[in-house]
Design an enzyme around this catalytic site. Sequence first.
Site, PDB file in Angstrom:
ATOM      1  N   GLU B  49       6.657 123.581  33.066  1.00 31.25           N
ATOM      2  CA  GLU B  49       5.388 123.370  33.775  1.00 31.25           C
ATOM      3  C   GLU B  49       5.583 122.802  35.178  1.00 31.25           C
ATOM      4  O   GLU B  49       4.772 123.037  36.071  1.00 31.25           O
ATOM      5  CB  GLU B  49       4.453 122.466  32.971  1.00 31.25           C
ATOM      6  CG  GLU B  49       3.876 123.121  31.709  1.00 31.25           C
ATOM      7  CD  GLU B  49       4.766 122.922  30.492  1.00 31.25           C
ATOM      8  OE1 GLU B  49       5.921 122.471  30.653  1.00 31.25           O
ATOM      9  OE2 GLU B  49       4.307 123.216  29.364  1.00 31.25           O
ATOM     10  N   PHE B 111      -2.346 114.005  18.178  1.00 30.75           N
ATOM     11  CA  PHE B 111      -1.184 114.832  18.487  1.00 30.75           C
ATOM     12  C   PHE B 111      -1.323 115.420  19.898  1.00 30.75           C
ATOM     13  O   PHE B 111      -2.333 116.021  20.227  1.00 30.75           O
ATOM     14  CB  PHE B 111      -1.059 115.958  17.454  1.00 30.75           C
ATOM     15  CG  PHE B 111       0.084 116.893  17.771  1.00 30.75           C
ATOM     16  CD1 PHE B 111       1.398 116.441  17.749  1.00 30.75           C
ATOM     17  CD2 PHE B 111      -0.158 118.222  18.103  1.00 30.75           C
ATOM     18  CE1 PHE B 111       2.447 117.295  18.054  1.00 30.75           C
ATOM     19  CE2 PHE B 111       0.879 119.078  18.416  1.00 30.75           C
ATOM     20  CZ  PHE B 111       2.185 118.619  18.394  1.00 30.75           C
ATOM     21  N   GLN B 112      -0.313 115.219  20.713  1.00 29.46           N
ATOM     22  CA  GLN B 112      -0.269 115.702  22.095  1.00 29.46           C
ATOM     23  C   GLN B 112      -1.431 115.201  22.944  1.00 29.46           C
ATOM     24  O   GLN B 112      -1.877 115.880  23.860  1.00 29.46           O
ATOM     25  CB  GLN B 112      -0.162 117.229  22.143  1.00 29.46           C
ATOM     26  CG  GLN B 112       1.177 117.701  21.582  1.00 29.46           C
ATOM     27  CD  GLN B 112       1.514 119.142  21.898  1.00 29.46           C
ATOM     28  OE1 GLN B 112       0.628 119.983  22.026  1.00 29.46           O
ATOM     29  NE2 GLN B 112       2.805 119.427  22.015  1.00 29.46           N
ATOM     30  N   LYS B 161     -10.518 120.434  24.146  1.00 31.16           N
ATOM     31  CA  LYS B 161     -10.544 121.686  23.395  1.00 31.16           C
ATOM     32  C   LYS B 161     -11.976 122.055  23.009  1.00 31.16           C
ATOM     33  O   LYS B 161     -12.372 123.220  23.099  1.00 31.16           O
ATOM     34  CB  LYS B 161      -9.667 121.558  22.148  1.00 31.16           C
ATOM     35  CG  LYS B 161      -9.293 122.900  21.558  1.00 31.16           C
ATOM     36  CD  LYS B 161      -8.126 122.788  20.595  1.00 31.16           C
ATOM     37  CE  LYS B 161      -7.763 124.174  20.057  1.00 31.16           C
ATOM     38  NZ  LYS B 161      -6.640 124.122  19.113  1.00 31.16           N
ATOM     39  N   MET B 473      23.629 115.492  50.352  1.00 31.14           N
ATOM     40  CA  MET B 473      22.918 114.538  51.187  1.00 31.14           C
ATOM     41  C   MET B 473      23.218 113.103  50.752  1.00 31.14           C
ATOM     42  O   MET B 473      23.369 112.201  51.575  1.00 31.14           O
ATOM     43  CB  MET B 473      21.408 114.823  51.124  1.00 31.14           C
ATOM     44  CG  MET B 473      20.570 113.935  52.001  1.00 31.14           C
ATOM     45  SD  MET B 473      21.060 114.021  53.722  1.00 31.14           S
ATOM     46  CE  MET B 473      20.038 115.348  54.335  1.00 31.14           C
TER      47      MET B 473
HETATM   48  C1  LIG Z   1      16.023 115.016  53.151  1.00 30.17           C
HETATM   49  C2  LIG Z   1      14.838 114.956  54.076  1.00 30.17           C
HETATM   50  C3  LIG Z   1      15.014 114.707  55.411  1.00 30.17           C
HETATM   51  C4  LIG Z   1      13.942 114.726  56.306  1.00 30.17           C
HETATM   52  N1  LIG Z   1      14.182 114.567  57.628  1.00 30.17           N
HETATM   53  C5  LIG Z   1      13.165 114.762  58.503  1.00 30.17           C
HETATM   54  C6  LIG Z   1      13.397 114.767  59.916  1.00 30.17           C
HETATM   55  O1  LIG Z   1      14.507 114.592  60.391  1.00 30.17           O
HETATM   56  N2  LIG Z   1      12.336 115.018  60.732  1.00 30.17           N
HETATM   57  C7  LIG Z   1      11.074 115.253  60.236  1.00 30.17           C
HETATM   58  O2  LIG Z   1      10.163 115.512  61.019  1.00 30.17           O
HETATM   59  N3  LIG Z   1      10.839 115.209  58.926  1.00 30.17           N
HETATM   60  C8  LIG Z   1      11.843 114.990  58.056  1.00 30.17           C
HETATM   61  N4  LIG Z   1      11.577 115.018  56.707  1.00 30.17           N
HETATM   62  C9  LIG Z   1      10.191 115.247  56.260  1.00 30.17           C
HETATM   63  C10 LIG Z   1       9.360 113.967  56.269  1.00 30.17           C
HETATM   64  O3  LIG Z   1       9.672 113.198  55.138  1.00 30.17           O
HETATM   65  C11 LIG Z   1       7.843 114.296  56.269  1.00 30.17           C
HETATM   66  O4  LIG Z   1       7.550 115.094  55.165  1.00 30.17           O
HETATM   67  C12 LIG Z   1       7.381 115.024  57.503  1.00 30.17           C
HETATM   68  O5  LIG Z   1       7.852 114.391  58.666  1.00 30.17           O
HETATM   69  C13 LIG Z   1       5.874 115.091  57.524  1.00 30.17           C
HETATM   70  O6  LIG Z   1       5.428 115.905  58.556  1.00 30.17           O
HETATM   71  P1  LIG Z   1       3.909 115.861  59.017  1.00 30.17           P
HETATM   72  O7  LIG Z   1       3.508 114.466  59.293  1.00 30.17           O
HETATM   73  O8  LIG Z   1       3.790 116.854  60.109  1.00 30.17           O
HETATM   74  O9  LIG Z   1       3.132 116.499  57.777  1.00 30.17           O
HETATM   75  P2  LIG Z   1       2.269 115.851  56.584  1.00 30.17           P
HETATM   76  O10 LIG Z   1       2.986 114.774  55.916  1.00 30.17           O
HETATM   77  O11 LIG Z   1       1.821 117.000  55.763  1.00 30.17           O
HETATM   78  O12 LIG Z   1       1.013 115.219  57.322  1.00 30.17           O
HETATM   79  C14 LIG Z   1       0.040 116.049  57.859  1.00 30.17           C
HETATM   80  C15 LIG Z   1      -0.925 115.223  58.689  1.00 30.17           C
HETATM   81  O13 LIG Z   1      -1.876 116.113  59.259  1.00 30.17           O
HETATM   82  C16 LIG Z   1      -3.191 115.657  58.963  1.00 30.17           C
HETATM   83  N5  LIG Z   1      -4.086 116.817  58.849  1.00 30.17           N
HETATM   84  C17 LIG Z   1      -4.252 117.632  57.795  1.00 30.17           C
HETATM   85  N6  LIG Z   1      -5.171 118.571  58.070  1.00 30.17           N
HETATM   86  C18 LIG Z   1      -5.589 118.343  59.329  1.00 30.17           C
HETATM   87  C19 LIG Z   1      -6.543 118.975  60.169  1.00 30.17           C
HETATM   88  N7  LIG Z   1      -7.253 120.039  59.771  1.00 30.17           N
HETATM   89  N8  LIG Z   1      -6.739 118.465  61.403  1.00 30.17           N
HETATM   90  C20 LIG Z   1      -6.049 117.373  61.826  1.00 30.17           C
HETATM   91  N9  LIG Z   1      -5.131 116.738  61.067  1.00 30.17           N
HETATM   92  C21 LIG Z   1      -4.904 117.223  59.831  1.00 30.17           C
HETATM   93  C22 LIG Z   1      -3.050 114.886  57.672  1.00 30.17           C
HETATM   94  O14 LIG Z   1      -4.114 113.993  57.515  1.00 30.17           O
HETATM   95  C23 LIG Z   1      -1.706 114.210  57.869  1.00 30.17           C
HETATM   96  O15 LIG Z   1      -1.834 113.015  58.581  1.00 30.17           O
HETATM   97  C24 LIG Z   1      12.638 114.963  55.811  1.00 30.17           C
HETATM   98  C25 LIG Z   1      12.449 115.159  54.450  1.00 30.17           C
HETATM   99  C26 LIG Z   1      13.524 115.185  53.580  1.00 30.17           C
HETATM  100  C27 LIG Z   1      13.284 115.454  52.135  1.00 30.17           C
HETATM  101  C1  LIG Z   2      14.343 115.242  41.932  1.00 30.96           C
HETATM  102  C2  LIG Z   2      15.206 114.523  42.897  1.00 30.96           C
HETATM  103  N1  LIG Z   2      16.192 113.711  42.458  1.00 30.96           N
HETATM  104  C3  LIG Z   2      16.993 113.077  43.331  1.00 30.96           C
HETATM  105  C4  LIG Z   2      16.838 113.230  44.682  1.00 30.96           C
HETATM  106  C5  LIG Z   2      17.740 112.495  45.676  1.00 30.96           C
HETATM  107  N2  LIG Z   2      18.504 113.473  46.465  1.00 30.96           N
HETATM  108  C6  LIG Z   2      18.129 113.828  47.704  1.00 30.96           C
HETATM  109  S1  LIG Z   2      19.116 114.979  48.377  1.00 30.96           S
HETATM  110  C7  LIG Z   2      20.098 115.008  47.020  1.00 30.96           C
HETATM  111  C8  LIG Z   2      21.302 115.887  46.947  1.00 30.96           C
HETATM  112  C9  LIG Z   2      20.960 117.316  46.875  1.00 30.96           C
HETATM  113  O1  LIG Z   2      22.099 118.020  46.507  1.00 30.96           O
HETATM  114  P1  LIG Z   2      22.154 119.580  46.623  1.00 30.96           P
HETATM  115  O2  LIG Z   2      20.977 120.174  45.956  1.00 30.96           O
HETATM  116  O3  LIG Z   2      23.483 120.060  46.160  1.00 30.96           O
HETATM  117  O4  LIG Z   2      21.981 119.830  48.180  1.00 30.96           O
HETATM  118  P2  LIG Z   2      22.975 119.423  49.372  1.00 30.96           P
HETATM  119  O5  LIG Z   2      22.530 118.113  49.904  1.00 30.96           O
HETATM  120  O6  LIG Z   2      24.360 119.348  48.811  1.00 30.96           O
HETATM  121  O7  LIG Z   2      22.802 120.507  50.367  1.00 30.96           O
HETATM  122  C10 LIG Z   2      19.630 114.111  46.059  1.00 30.96           C
HETATM  123  C11 LIG Z   2      20.283 113.863  44.750  1.00 30.96           C
HETATM  124  C12 LIG Z   2      15.779 114.065  45.100  1.00 30.96           C
HETATM  125  N3  LIG Z   2      15.501 114.247  46.390  1.00 30.96           N
HETATM  126  N4  LIG Z   2      15.006 114.721  44.200  1.00 30.96           N
END
Ligand SMILES: Cc1cc2nc3c(=O)[nH]c(=O)nc-3n(C[C@H](O)[C@H](O)[C@H](O)COP(=O)(O)OP(=O)(O)OC[C@H]3O[C@@H](n4cnc5c(N)ncnc54)[C@H](O)[C@@H]3O)c2cc1C
Ligand SMILES: Cc1ncc(C[n+]2csc(CCOP(=O)(O)OP(=O)(O)O)c2C)c(N)n1
Lengths: 180, 572
Positions: B49, B111-112, B161, B473
Amino acid sequence: MSHVLVVYTDDEPGVLTRVASLFRRRGFNIHSLTVGPTERERVSRMTIVVDADEILARRAVEHLRKLVNVLEVQQLDRARKVVRDLALVRVKAGPEIRSRVLELVQVFRANVVDIAEDSLVIECTGNLEKIEALVEMLRPYGILEVGRTGAVALARGSRAGARRTLATVPGTDGPQTMSV
Amino acid sequence: MKQSGAQIIWECLVREGVDTVFGYPGGAILPAYDAMLGYPIRHVLVRHEQSAAHMADGYARASGRVGVVVATSGPGATNLVTGLATAMMDSSPVVAITGQVGSALLGTDAFQEVDITGITLPITKHNYLVTRAADVAPALREAFAVARSGRPGPVLVDITKDAQQGLAELDWEGAVPSRHLRHIPPFPDEKELAAAAELINAAHRPLILAGHGIQLSGARAEVLSFAERGDVPFAITLLGLGAVPATHPLSLGMMGMHGEAWVNHAIQEADLLLAFGMRFDDRVTGKLREYAPNAKKIHIDIDPSEINKIVPVDLALGGDLKAVLEALLPLVQVADRSAWLDRIRSWKGDSAVRDIKNLPDEGHLYAAHVMNDLWRLTKGGAVVVSDVGQHQMWEAQYYHHDAERSLITSGGAGTMGFALPAAIGAKLARPDAEDWVVAGDGGFQMTFAELITTVQEQVKVNIAVINNGYLGMVRQWQELFYEGRYAATPILSPDFVKLAEAFGIPGIRVQRRGEVAEAVARAREAQGTVLVEFRVEQEDSVYPMVPAGAALHEMIRRPAPSAIAETGSDPV
Ligand SMILES: Cc1cc2nc3c(=O)[nH]c(=O)nc-3n(C[C@H](O)[C@H](O)[C@H](O)COP(=O)(O)OP(=O)(O)OC[C@H]3O[C@@H](n4cnc5c(N)ncnc54)[C@H](O)[C@@H]3O)c2cc1C
Ligand SMILES: Cc1ncc(C[n+]2csc(CCOP(=O)(O)OP(=O)(O)O)c2C)c(N)n1
Ligand SMILES: [Mg+2]
């Protein structure tokens, strides 16, 4: 610093949980929360006193407004509001001290609502300071139990609650029977 | 005519324009499944799911339409939790429908039975417990309205249900929702707009922070007009990639933790930041106290609770970005800011482009090269659905997204295992698009059971597994901040080629750069899903990197190539 928020909500099961959950999750500190019915059917009114600075209080307001069940949120002005708490205090009052306790009740314009052989139940309405002062004064006699409601508040002046907003907001009557 | 609550569910979905749902049956949702057969809605049977929720999310992100997921009570419902949290963090419109035990049994630990409305309270925009057939339509109609209006997000409708089995008259008109309209923030008044324009027109070094809100608002054209009119460059968040074109002359690229060095420098030097639908995530700001110290800040966001949440701003314009920009545009003076643009360009030499050029490709396969090649080979035209980790960042750096909704990734939650299911959802939303999953060896193993779903449902997605033998990462953090102690990050994978075969799909292994093009071509040409495993450099790291807690300009840069490769051609 404390702020008083007045929140009008749908009177549905689970709304209190949503509000409480929001405060818990966002780390806002609730000092007190009271809830009761309003002049409108199926609309509840909460008075929430939060410990927060101005910015945090504003954020709490904006987050509350995002709840589907919330009709209106007001942040009551620092000065222009009436805030009341109700306290019920059971205090020791044997024959030798009873008259002195009753004197206090008069001074605080409180009421005696129950009398037993050696104790009284005092009802006091007022702002936080008044109630705390009464409790302090009674303490030497021996307080047995205190029940307090938390604050209920209204803005001063002729502003009539949320009625204006309620009338202009479309569909304040959502689905009634369901919800958490 | 009275209908069962179960029938009313599907009647509502059809009226809401739903053509596909993702789900998994079970006892408490059986009446709904039984009724489904009579309706023109495609059901995609998943293997877990959580994947169904990601598929609905991917469907929504690819199309802008609401994605729908169906599950049974108890474990079926709890399996949705990660998927709903993922959608919530990234403002993705999803409606989840769960079965629940009969209303007479509620609260008895039947159940569930699981209190799924309680569990999902903080990870949905709103949720409902429906106990009567007559309430199904009002709840569902409102759920769709809430999911797609304002700042979008997931909504869960839990239906007992007996509510599915009971009879009621479907009153579609009577169920028209309105509570979602209660709190539309007031549109900025003329004074606020004029104040914003004044700040903009007076700025010498303005910079747009282009966020996901641009996509959600459909404000691409307005943002570009604004940028071009004022000669204002834009930096893009991870979730904003594609909302504005990467190859536009005013586009700088991604900001933040793994953003381009020159972008972060530009933010630190700007005198005005214009945050367009972005929420200053901590991956974007770095150390807050030193964030953009010279800049005034204007924040345009539809969600008032985002204003001053992280970064205090000088001016906030609440409302839908497109509408606000339309009102603001006439007040913005045509300007020439070439001095500022030249300055930014002068930093560009010091860039990731240099980094990738410097990587020797003889005998080594770098994920960065794979991503850059994939971009070239697909002519930038694919919808890429990336997972979470290093490969996700390399994708963001080296696949340049010009088209809207061409990058789908879990940003706010960073949910590993997201990519494959989300790509299946995305493909079903836009069957004509070419989809590429980019996943790590770790994340792919979390949800690869859905490979068989692509076969059973005949959905073609191309899959690039970036296999570095590590939870890369996390390994990178261990290398940089935990003295290289690799606790629990080396990860063994099955033979991905054989695995693919077991699912009845072609599997290709790529170990050298010279093999990339052919493998990509084979995948693209194939009828169905193809898995390409890229065996990449194992201990490579993503640069630049702003360490957690450091200021944006304090980036760690890629060490000289010799430090990461024993052999190879000379650096360019
Ligand atoms: C491993 C990893 C590394 C990351 N590294 C980076 C990085 O280096 N740089 C980076 O940028 N991000 C990075 N991120 C992503 C980061 O965590 C955020 O998800 C991202 O920066 C959010 O972008 P955002 O604020 O544009 O979008 P969102 O979080 O989706 O926010 C959207 C915003 O827009 C607003 N909004 C929605 N609809 C409207 C509308 N119609 N009009 C006006 N406003 C609206 C919302 O209210 C909200 O404030 C990383 C994520 C991961 C998992
Ligand atoms: C469900 C979940 N568990 C743990 C993490 C923490 N985490 C962030 S990146 C990462 C490693 C991802 O490894 P892989 O999928 O092999 O990608 P790579 O970084 O090697 O490109 C982990 C464990 C996460 N983001 N999501
Ligand atoms: Mg890996």
